[in-house]
Each structure stands twice: as structure tokens, then as C-alpha cells.
Design an enzyme around this catalytic site. Structure first.
Site, PDB file in Angstrom:
ATOM      1  N   GLY A  47      -0.564  46.971  47.725  1.00 55.34           N
ATOM      2  CA  GLY A  47       0.740  47.604  47.593  1.00 55.34           C
ATOM      3  C   GLY A  47       0.703  49.111  47.685  1.00 55.34           C
ATOM      4  O   GLY A  47       1.745  49.762  47.781  1.00 55.34           O
ATOM      5  N   CYS A 105      20.961  24.498  60.582  1.00 54.30           N
ATOM      6  CA  CYS A 105      20.769  25.041  61.923  1.00 54.30           C
ATOM      7  C   CYS A 105      21.551  24.181  62.908  1.00 54.30           C
ATOM      8  O   CYS A 105      21.472  22.944  62.885  1.00 54.30           O
ATOM      9  CB  CYS A 105      19.274  25.042  62.275  1.00 54.30           C
ATOM     10  SG  CYS A 105      18.963  25.436  64.013  1.00 54.30           S
ATOM     11  N   CYS A 134      18.662  22.402  65.221  1.00 49.86           N
ATOM     12  CA  CYS A 134      17.676  21.449  64.713  1.00 49.86           C
ATOM     13  C   CYS A 134      18.086  20.852  63.373  1.00 49.86           C
ATOM     14  O   CYS A 134      17.385  20.001  62.833  1.00 49.86           O
ATOM     15  CB  CYS A 134      16.296  22.095  64.610  1.00 49.86           C
ATOM     16  SG  CYS A 134      16.126  23.194  63.192  1.00 49.86           S
ATOM     17  N   CYS A 144      18.255  28.700  63.692  1.00 44.72           N
ATOM     18  CA  CYS A 144      17.022  29.204  63.105  1.00 44.72           C
ATOM     19  C   CYS A 144      16.648  30.524  63.762  1.00 44.72           C
ATOM     20  O   CYS A 144      16.671  30.626  64.995  1.00 44.72           O
ATOM     21  CB  CYS A 144      15.866  28.239  63.342  1.00 44.72           C
ATOM     22  SG  CYS A 144      15.970  26.708  62.434  1.00 44.72           S
ATOM     23  N   CYS A 156      12.133  26.080  65.067  1.00 47.55           N
ATOM     24  CA  CYS A 156      13.269  25.310  65.558  1.00 47.55           C
ATOM     25  C   CYS A 156      12.821  24.369  66.686  1.00 47.55           C
ATOM     26  O   CYS A 156      13.159  23.187  66.716  1.00 47.55           O
ATOM     27  CB  CYS A 156      14.354  26.267  66.051  1.00 47.55           C
ATOM     28  SG  CYS A 156      15.992  25.525  66.181  1.00 47.55           S
TER      29      CYS A 156
END
Lengths: 223, 290, 257
Positions: free
Chosen positions: B29, B238, B241, B263, B269
Site C-alpha cells: 500500500g 446481463c 449472458c 457484462c 460474458c
């Protein structure tokens, strides 16, 4: 309770060629508990100067001032502040307060400084203001706009709100009407009765005669 | 390919970047400064990510590049082509087949593995930037863990909108220490940062910073006790899909306000459609790419 | 009240060959307000900055005793240690509220930030504390989501004070807190400060060139000239019976109304 021993005071005016003005020499006096003593003398004789020295407002040059067992020492401001909070009350000639602070809070402030809660302090201050005939409608207003007499009464309420064992009064009855003057004299008598040592300046000879046990002419201390 | 060193950067530059990467991995970080090079593309197109990718690549790697989740956008296609040319490595559009994935603004839907590296392109690495513009000051704030300001930002959101409105580049706390900007990924992806088996590297070219999340790092999204973090997505399946667990793009399909949600991860997808999943706007029959 | 809060001994700060302040020694006790007066360039702001650790001093000692009774030598503190004191024990009220506020963050956010900096993570609690403080400094509660940019100078200063005090500091440094304000606003601010000092038992060091301000706020006073403290004592004593030539000049130069 209040004792002054061989105290002298002079002002040195550094910006006026270092002129030295001696104002007081060899002051010795005492005020016992339950006693009221008046300072007398011509205008400019140093009555207020002496009061201010006892309050710690003016430095003294030599000698010693004691309030109770405590020696007043200008180099120990904290001790003076504690003394003023707990032991040494003062009614000045003029009211000095933060602008815009309501009258009731001005009168209650000494108690608040001692840690008394706002409600109790204001109740006690209110009782005194009522006794001094400040109409309740004015309590929430700041005293700056009041008449001289009203301001003086607020000042007195503030000076009597806590039972200080020693009290300094600078012209407490000046600019008061007879009824209120009467109340102030009662307050002084009550303070004496509870054992306060009081030192005051009273131009009002009749008032002086009624509440004071002794008079001290400060003219005697003028160098 | 003659004339270029493997993966474009000279070896000294790679060493410099790898050193920065090692440091970044050692202090999860923390933003490590590095001497970012000029790259043959404009800033904002992923110069930081490209340098990190170049420093990580080995000839055996298979590279996937996505932009907003898609393998077929201009940026993704050109970076993929770039590395295919200067490193002569294999490329793929399948998350599961890639060993290095460079991404802009998304984390793939398919779970990542320990043998994968995810490289993020970062425009602004400093999460405190918009609250405290002085870099000298923000560095001190990181050093001394003075992160009250970060919550001020979230406070302002709740005060103004009744909820934390920040939906992307949502700040995180790494291993309970550094506050980090996860790059402009949707906050939907934030939970994927946490405890991820893959190594996650972040490169900011213009700002000359690199930071990292080693595998299985604890990553928490900042929030308030009474306004906990929520990873949100549009509340639709979606359209192609039918997935209900993926991040969706909203696509306007006509000038009468018609739209569809699909997606954003094209590979995910495609995989689902190849497996026979159908959304309500899916074509009755389509030939799936291999 | 048992131990002093701040003990300053022989503090010295030079700017090259010029003296910022020198030979400054004093002790501040809990609940006390110390005023520092002097003209521009007298070293009072330098002194305040040294006390608050914003400036490194060149000599002398500053000891601060924290809540747990531990004494810190301010000059030797690490940046982290100094910031911890600044965050948890002290407050600094700048002359210009812009230096003490985040102008683009709402009033509530400004007041809430010190709480969040100390790890408060409950929005409802933070907001309630901010509302409470806005009321105390007499800012209408419906302004909580407005940014200070849209506030008047007096409101900004009061907001800065709320932000400074929300964490319950023990020592407040104030640099000309009433400077540049209308007199009516000044009065209100003075009253506010006095009430807060009394009710919260705060200690404060107030730098100002306004003698009326110190008379009303400060228990004790130091007068500075050319970097040196030329006189100190009980506020009313110093103002009413000044001993040093410079103090006499200062006091006699005030316009009376």
C-alpha cells in the site's frame, strides 16, 4: 483580615523624563473581621491608589500587604488570582464586563469562576439583582446600555454574590437613588454581620457614619 | 524483433522498476517513487502499467490486457499488440489462460490464481490528493497514519447525498496501515482486492509511483460503522449472458432512451454464453470465438 | 491543579543574526490564560510558533505535561510526537480562519475532522457532536452542510474555534483570534472564548496587540519588545500600573473610547 504594613508606592513615568512621583509612604493599617473601615482624604490623596494596592492592581514598592495569612506578592500572580476568587471581593467604581454578556451572567460570574454551576450561580445573582431593583426584563440584556445607576447596581450585585471574607468597596453608593442606597447599606451591614472585613471609600458622609466603624485619613500617608 | 530489448525497456530501467516493485511488495500500500520513463504512448493511456508489465514479463508469459473490462477496446488492443511485438510473447483474452493481466479500471470477474500478476494502470495514486493538494503534507500524513481526512471525504458524501456516493476509486486501508487508492476500479471490485491469491501491482506513469498488494493481503474499504461499505452494481442481469453476479456496463442502444446492461468483462460474458447461458437480449444463435 | 501544564525556560529563537525571541521563561498552569502583547515584530508570534512546535527553537526548554502527567520536551519531539500533541492535547486558532479551516469542506466536516482523526467512525455521533459545537459557537445548525467559503469572517472564525475545541484540548494557542473582525463580532467571540475557557477548564496562550482583548481574556500578561519579555504579571496590574517604559508607552498609546 486585611493588614498593610509600612507600604510605600511611587510611580516612575519613563516616558516623561523618568519623573518619579511618590504617592504613598509608610502606610500601616488593619481591618479586622466584622469591621468596616472608611478611607478618607481629599481628592487625589490616594484613597483609590491604596485600594488598588490592596487588590493587587498596583504594585507596592516596599512593605507588605496581607489578606488573612496570605502575603500579596505581585510576582506571584497566580496567588493573587486565587485570593481574588476565594477571599478578596471588590466593587469597583465602574463596571467592566465583556460587551454583550447578559447582566445576569455578569453578576453570576464570580460564582462561576469558583466552579458553581450556572443555574445555582444565576439564581443567587438573580436574587441580588431583584433586591437591587434591576427589573427582570433587563437581566438578559448586556449592562453596557444601562444608566450609570443601573450599571453600578449590577456591579454591586457582582460584588456581593459570593460571601468573600474581605471586601473592597470603591464608592458603592455613588449615583444611587435613596432606596437603592439603603439596600446597599443593608448589604454592607449583612456582610459585616457574617464577619467580612470591609474597606471602603464613601463620599457619602451619612453612609459612612451608618456602616463604618472607623475612618483612616490617607492624607497622613502622602509623602 | 531486432532493435528493441526484450519487452521494450532497457535492462537498467527494468532493474530500477523491479527494485521499486520489490519495495512496494515489502510495504503493501505504500507508494514507492520510481523514475518513470517516456513511453511510446501519451500519459493517461497506461504508461505506468506498461512499464510495470514490461519489467515483469518473461518470454514464457501469456499477457491479457483489458480496458474497462473489455479485451477489444482500442487501448487494450494496442497495448497487447505492443507487447506481442516488442516481447514476442503469447497473448490471450481469457483470464484463466493469462499469467500477466494489465488492466485499466476493472478486476476480471473470474477468480485469480497465485500464479497470476494483475497490473493496474493508475492515473492518480494519491488518495488524499483532492483533500490535501500538498504532496509534502500527504506524505507526512501517510507516514504518521493521519487518515482522518479520508473519512472527511466520506462524511461529506453522506452529509450531501445520504450515502457514500463514491462509486469508483473507493479508498481502502491495506493491512490496517496505508490508505491506498485502488485506481478507478468500480467499488464493486473492491472486495476482490482483499485476500487475493494473485500479486497486484499498481503503476502511475505520470505521477512516478508504484505500489503493490502482495498475495492474500488484507484490504478493507473505508466506511463508517453506521454507513458500512456496500459493493454495488446495477440491479439487472446481463442482457447477453444473464449473469447476476458481474459488473455491468450500461449501453444506450437507440435515441429513444433504450438501453441494455451487459457484462463489462467481455471474457467472462463470452465464457458464460459459450456455456449456454442466455440473457434476454442474447442472439438466438452465435458463433463463439475460441 | 497540581502540576504546571507548560514550563518554558530560557527559550531562544534567532533568524540569522536577528533575534526572534530570547530569554523567555514562564510557567502556565491548568485553567490559566496567558496573554502576550507587543507591537508587530516584537517576537510574540515567533514565541507562539515555538511553543506550538511549528518553529524549532535555538535554545532553552519547553516542557509540556500531558493528560497522563508525562512531561514532553517540545523541542525534542519527533514530528509524530508533536502531531500527536497537536491532535490530542492542543489546539491552534489562527488569525486567519482560512489557515485553520478547509474552505471547501462543509462546516460539519470541518468540525468532525479532528474526531475522525482520532478514530471516531460513527457518522451519527460525529454529526451530533458537530451540531452541538455549531450551537455552542452560535452558528445556526442548518448551516452544517454549507462550506466556510459562504460564511462571513466572524462565522469562519467561530467555526475555526469549534473545530479547534471539539476534541477537548487542554491547551489552546491563539494568534490574534479577534484580529480583522468587526467590533460587534469581536465582542461575541470574546464572550464565547471566555465561557469556553471557564466551562472547559482550558488553558490558553493568546497573542494579540489588542490590550482590551487581553484585559478581558487573560489572567496573566507578558509584554514583549524586540524579542524579549520586558514585563509580566497579573493582567490588570501590568495594564494599570505598568513598570517598564515600553509597557507605559503601549498602555498610554491606546485610544480611549
Amino acid at each position: 483580615m486585611i493588614s498593610v504594613e509600612n507600604v510605600s508606592k511611587a510611580f516612575t513615568l519613563h516616558n516623561q523624563g523618568g519623573t518619579r512621583i511618590g504617592v504613598m509612604r509608610g502606610v500601616s493599617m488593619r481591618v479586622e473581621p466584622g469591621e468596616c473601615v472608611a478611607l478618607t482624604g481629599a481628592s487625589g490623596a490616594g484613597k483609590s491608589t491604596l485600594m488598588r494596592m490592596i487588590y493587587g492592581n498596583y504594585r507596592i514598592e516596599s512593605g507588605a500587604i496581607r489578606i488573612g495569612d496570605e502575603v500579596l506578592d505581585s510576582d506571584r500572580p497566580r496567588a493573587i488570582l486565587a485570593l481574588r476568587r476565594n477571599t478578596l471581593g471588590h466593587v469597583s467604581q465602574f463596571l467592566r464586563a465583556v460587551p454583550r454578556v447578559p447582566t445576569i451572567e455578569v453578576a453570576a460570574e464570580p460564582l462561576r469562576m469558583l466552579g458553581v454551576d450556572a443555574a445555582t450561580a444565576q439564581a443567587r445573582a438573580g436574587a441580588l439583582l431583584a433586591r437591587l431593583r434591576i427589573p427582570q426584563t433587563l437581566w438578559r440584556l448586556a449592562p453596557a446600555t444601562f444608566s450609570g445607576g443601573e450599571q453600578q447596581r449590577v456591579n454591586i450585585a457582582r460584588g456581593f454574590v459570593h460571601p468573600w471574607p474581605a471586601l473592597l468597596l470603591d464608592e458603592p453608593t455613588a449615583s444611587l437613588d435613596p432606596t437603592n442606597r439603603e439596600t446597599v447599606l443593608e448589604l454592607i451591614s449583612e456582610a459585616k454581620a457574617r464577619g467580612a472585613a470591609i474597606l471602603g471609600i464613601f463620599h457619602d458622609a451619612d453612609a459612612r457614619a451608618r456602616v463604618c466603624d472607623r475612618e483612616i485619613d490617607v492624607g497622613a500617608f502622602t509623602p | 524483433m531486432s532493435g528493441y530489448n526484450f519487452a521494450y525497456l532497457d535492462e537498467q530501467t527494468k532493474r530500477m522498476i523491479r527494485r521499486a516493485l520489490l519495495k512496494a511488495v515489502a510495504i503493501p500500500g505504500y507508494q514507492v517513487p520510481f523514475a518513470s520513463r517516456e513511453m511510446p504512448m501519451p500519459y493517461g493511456w497506461g504508461t505506468g502499467g506498461v512499464q510495470v508489465t514490461a519489467a515483469c514479463l518473461v518470454p514464457e508469459d501469456t499477457l491479457k490486457v483489458i480496458d474497462q473490462g473489455a479485451d477489444d477496446t482500442t487501448n487494450a488492443v494496442s497495448i497487447r499488440a505492443f507487447f506481442a511485438r516488442v516481447a514476442d510473447i503469447a497473448t490471450t483474452e481469457h483470464t484463466r489462460d493469462a499469467s500477466v493481466i494489465q488492466t485499466r479500471h476493472r478486476i476480471p470477474e473470474a477468480p485469480l490464481r497465485e500464479d497470476q500478476i494483475l497490473v493496474f494502470q493508475v492515473p492518480i495514486p494519491e488518495p488524499l490528493r483532492f483533500l490535501e493538494p500538498r504532496e509534502t503534507e500527504t506524505r507526512k500524513m501517510h507516514a504518521l497514519e493521519e487518515y482522518g481526512l479520508m473519512h472527511v471525504r466520506l462524511y461529506e458524501d453522506i452529509a450531501r447525498h445520504g450515502e457514500i456516493a463514491k462509486s469508483y476509486a473507493y479508498p481502502v486501508r491495506v493491512e490496517g496501515r496505508y490508505v491506498m487508492d485502488p485506481s478507478p476500479i468500480p467499488k464493486f471490485d473492491n472486495p476482490k482486492l482483499d485476500d487475493c491469491p494473485a500479486l497486484q501491482l499498481f503503476g502511475a506513469g505520470r505521477e512516478q509511483r508504484i505500489y503493490a498488494l502482495p498475495p492474500y493481503t488484507r484490504v478493507e474499504s473505508l466506511d463508517f460503522e453506521d454507513y458500512p461499505f456496500k459493493a454495488s452494481r446495477p440491479d439487472h442481469p446481463c442482457a447477453l449472458c444473464g449473469a447476476r453476479d458481474s459488473y455491468l456496463d450500461e449501453v444506450v442502444i437507440d435515441d429513444a432512451g433504450g438501453r441494455m446492461f451487459v457484462c463489462s468483462d467481455t471474457d467472462y460474458c463470452n465464457d458464460r454464453r459459450a456455456a449456454g447461458h442466455r440473457g434476454e437480449m442474447a442472439a438466438p444463435f452465435e458463433e463463439m470465438p475460441e | 491543579m497540581s502540576a504546571p501544564l507548560l514550563e518554558v525556560d530560557g527559550l531562544r529563537k534567532h533568524y540569522g543574526r536577528r533575534i526572534g525571541c530570547a530569554e523567555v521563561s514562564f510557567t502556565l498552569w491548568p485553567g490559566e490564560v496567558m496573554g502576550i502583547v507587543g507591537e508587530s515584530g516584537s517576537g510574540k508570534s515567533t514565541l507562539l510558533s515555538c511553543l506550538a512546535g511549528h518553529l524549532a527553537s535555538d535554545g532553552g526548554q519547553i516542557l509540556y505535561r500531558d493528560r497522563s502527567g508525562h512531561a514532553h520536551a517540545v523541542a525534542n519531539l519527533s514530528e509524530a510526537g508533536r502531531r500527536r500533541l497537536a491532535r490530542e492535547e492542543w489546539a491552534y486558532v489562527h488569525q486567519n480562519p482560512r489557515d485553520g479551516l478547509r474552505m471547501g469542506v462543509s462546516a460539519g466536516g470541518n468540525v468532525g475532522e479532528p474526531l475522525m482523526a482520532r478514530g471516531q467512525r460513527h457518522f451519527g455521533d460525529i454529526r451530533a457532536a458537530a451540531l452541538d459545537w455549531l450551537e455552542r459557537v452560535e452558528i445556526a445548525q442548518d448551516r452544517i452542510d454549507d462550506v466556510p467559503r459562504d460564511f462571513s469572517g466572524g462565522m469562519q472564525q467561530r467555526l475555526q474555534i469549534a473545530r479547534s475545541l471539539v476534541n477537548g484540548p487542554r491547551l489552546v494557542f491563539m494568534d490574534e483570534p479577534t484580529g480583522g473582525l468587526d467590533v460587534s463580532v469581536q465582542a461575541r467571540l470574546l464572550d464565547l472564548l471566555r465561557g469556553l475557557v471557564r466551562d472547559l477548564g482550558l488553558s490558553a496562550v493568546i497573542v494579540t496587540h489588542d490590550l482590551a482583548v487581553v484585559r478581558l481574556l487573560a489572567d496573566r500578561l507578558m509584554v514583549m519588545q524586540g524579542g524579549y519579555v520586558v514585563e509580566s504579571g497579573l493582567t490588570d496590574q501590568v495594564l494599570d500600573d505598568p513598570q517598564h517604559a515600553y509597557t507605559q508607552l503601549l498602555v498610554s498609546s491606546v485610544l480611549q473610547v
